[in-house]
Design an enzyme around this catalytic site. Structure first.
Site, PDB file in Angstrom:
ATOM      1  N   ASN A   7      -2.907  -4.948   9.565  1.00  0.00           N
ATOM      2  CA  ASN A   7      -2.783  -4.807   8.119  1.00  0.00           C
ATOM      3  C   ASN A   7      -4.111  -4.252   7.612  1.00  0.00           C
ATOM      4  OD1 ASN A   7      -2.386  -5.027   5.411  1.00  0.00           O
ATOM      5  ND2 ASN A   7      -1.855  -7.205   5.425  1.00  0.00           N
ATOM      6  N   ARG A  88       1.383  -2.600   8.875  1.00  0.00           N
ATOM      7  CA  ARG A  88       2.037  -2.927   7.619  1.00  0.00           C
ATOM      8  C   ARG A  88       1.699  -1.829   6.606  1.00  0.00           C
ATOM      9  NH1 ARG A  88      -0.386  -6.252   2.806  1.00  0.00           N
ATOM     10  NH2 ARG A  88       1.454  -6.365   1.489  1.00  0.00           N
ATOM     11  N   HIS A 177       6.108  -7.374  -0.661  1.00  0.00           N
ATOM     12  CA  HIS A 177       6.213  -8.564   0.202  1.00  0.00           C
ATOM     13  C   HIS A 177       7.546  -8.612   0.960  1.00  0.00           C
ATOM     14  CE1 HIS A 177       3.583 -10.372  -3.186  1.00  0.00           C
ATOM     15  NE2 HIS A 177       2.788 -10.045  -2.189  1.00  0.00           N
ATOM     16  N   ARG A 238      -3.471 -10.620 -11.631  1.00  0.00           N
ATOM     17  CA  ARG A 238      -2.539  -9.720 -12.330  1.00  0.00           C
ATOM     18  C   ARG A 238      -1.741 -10.473 -13.393  1.00  0.00           C
ATOM     19  NH1 ARG A 238      -0.324  -8.139  -6.772  1.00  0.00           N
ATOM     20  NH2 ARG A 238      -2.045  -6.938  -5.903  1.00  0.00           N
ATOM     21  N   GLU A 381       4.358 -12.674   8.448  1.00  0.00           N
ATOM     22  CA  GLU A 381       4.596 -11.231   8.376  1.00  0.00           C
ATOM     23  C   GLU A 381       4.277 -10.549   9.700  1.00  0.00           C
ATOM     24  OE1 GLU A 381       2.364 -11.590   4.576  1.00  0.00           O
ATOM     25  OE2 GLU A 381       3.576  -9.887   3.963  1.00  0.00           O
TER      26      GLU A 381
END
Ligand code: AMP
Length: 396
Positions: A7, A88, A177, A238, A381
């Protein structure tokens, strides 16, 4: 067989070396502060955790050091033991409907999509190039965060904006995600002893970035993140959904450009902006426990918005078998799970307080008579990436 799951971010590379098909983690770690005068290289293997501070001039230097360390530490005898590498990728647009083997056309397409993920896609390409250079004969596969959401119906992914924005620029919801939502929903079906095709599951991926996903029959039906990861619920930094007029209002009053305001919605809002303390839920929890009103409000605003999504997905799917919590906050924040599930009493959700009193453990947290079951399911993941490398590169 050994698969490296990667990643790559703009200044970091997270990795996990997995043995397949056992899915056992052989080594994992992260290289941070790439491009800065002093980097950080953390690696875990054989129950050990080591940290060094090398200069990581660029991603290629980082990858070279990582591979050299695997040999030096005796984790691998030969780099030829690595059978495949999986990357990813945050944004695959409408173009990528599945994970795929890397070739020059694929890299170009990921680059073309950088408009939709300017911080992420270019960094992923640097990661791909660095591994191509270090392991030229090993198949590389790209695994997209957006692919799982490609099953959303037009009515779920379209914005009610001028239609030409979609045809000209691809303005629509893509979600994020995806690998996590897929892993958790499928694992949940397994735990419940049901065929995933017969399930309706809502996954709450609550990390520094956070999104909710309605998964019906193992496929994404709707999700809270949009064109970019700014849409949806409030997150670490955020804002999540707001009235877009706020952008022009603040731009006018503070003499800023629209991009500068959007940057503040991405980087200075959410937990950080509301609490005024930190983007880290642990600090905000400490503030709440000290009686700080803004810290408590931060959690209440987020819990309320999460429940708004859960309720809407419950109706959209025509029911729900299970609600799952995953990622840093979903797995660890006992009080947040309680705050959310207690708001769902009207749907017959009954929290089991004692069962909920754990961190990062896979388990059910509702009582036997709860109409909707709830689970903590730590996400994975990397395993999803490694599984896709094996499948797509036909290594099985
Ligand atoms: P992630 O993006 O999935 O790594 O999640 C990061 C968020 O999870 C941060 O807000 C952390 O404060 C929170 N988190 C991680 N570990 C814990 C923990 N042990 N207790 C409470 N919050 C945690």
């Amino acid at each position: 067989m050994k698969i490296m799951a990667v990643n790559a971010g703009s200044s970091s590379i997270k990795f996990q070396l997995l043995d397949m098909p056992s899915e056992k983690v052989i080594a994992s770690g992260v290289m941070e502060r790439i491009g800065l005068p002093e980097g950080i290289f953390t690696i875990k293997y054989d129950g050990k955790k080591e940290e060094t501070h090398p200069v990581l001039k660029d991603h290629a230097v980082g990858v070279e050091l990582l591979l050299k360390s695997l040999i030096e530490k005796g984790i691998l005898k030969d780099l030829k033991e690595i059978n495949g590498v999986g990357h990813r990728i945050v944004q695959g647009g409408e173009y990528f409907k599945d994970s795929t083997l890397v070739d020059e056309e694929v890299v170009k397409k990921i680059s073309d999509l950088a408009d939709l993920a300017p911080l992420h896609n270019p960094a992923h390409i640097i990661g791909i190039r660095a591994f191509q250079k270090a392991l030229p004969n090993v198949p590389e596969v790209v695994v997209f965060d957006t692919v799982f959401h490609q099953t959303m119906a037009e009515e779920a992914y379209m914005y009610a904006t001028p239609y030409e924005w979609y045809t000209k620029y691809g303005i629509r919801k893509y979600g994020a995600h995806g690998t996590s939502h897929q892993y958790v929903s499928h694992r949940c079906a397994e735990i419940m002893g049901k065929d995933v095709k017969d399930t309706k599951i809502i996954v709450c991926h609550l990390g520094n970035g956070a999104s909710i996903c309605a998964v019906e029959g193992g496929k994404c039906k709707d999700t809270s993140m949009g064109l970019t990861p700014l849409e949806g619920i409030p997150m670490g930094t955020r804002s999540g959904n707001i009235d877009p007029t706020v952008v022009s209002f603040i731009a006018t009053h503070e003499n800023k450009t629209a991009s500068e305001v959007v940057n503040e919605l991405n980087k200075k809002s959410g937990y950080l902006g509301m609490s005024g303390r930190s983007n880290d839920a642990r600090d905000v929890t400490a503030g709440m426990e000290d009686g700080d009103h803004r810290c408590k409000l931060t959690f209440d605003v987020q819990a309320k918005r999460i429940v708004d999504y859960i309720a809407s997905y419950y109706v959209y799917m025509g029911g729900c078998d299970a609600i799952c919590f995953t990622a840093g906050m979903g797995e660890n924040l006992i009080h947040l799970r309680k705050n959310i599930l207690n708001r769902l009493g009207v749907l017959g959700v009954k929290l089991d307080e004692e069962a909920n009193n754990v961190r990062a453990e896979e388990r059910e947290i509702t009582t036997k008579d709860s109409k909707i079951r709830a689970f903590i399911i730590p996400t994975n993941e990397e395993v999803m990436i490694a599984r896709d490398v094996v499948r797509v590169a036909h290594l099985g």
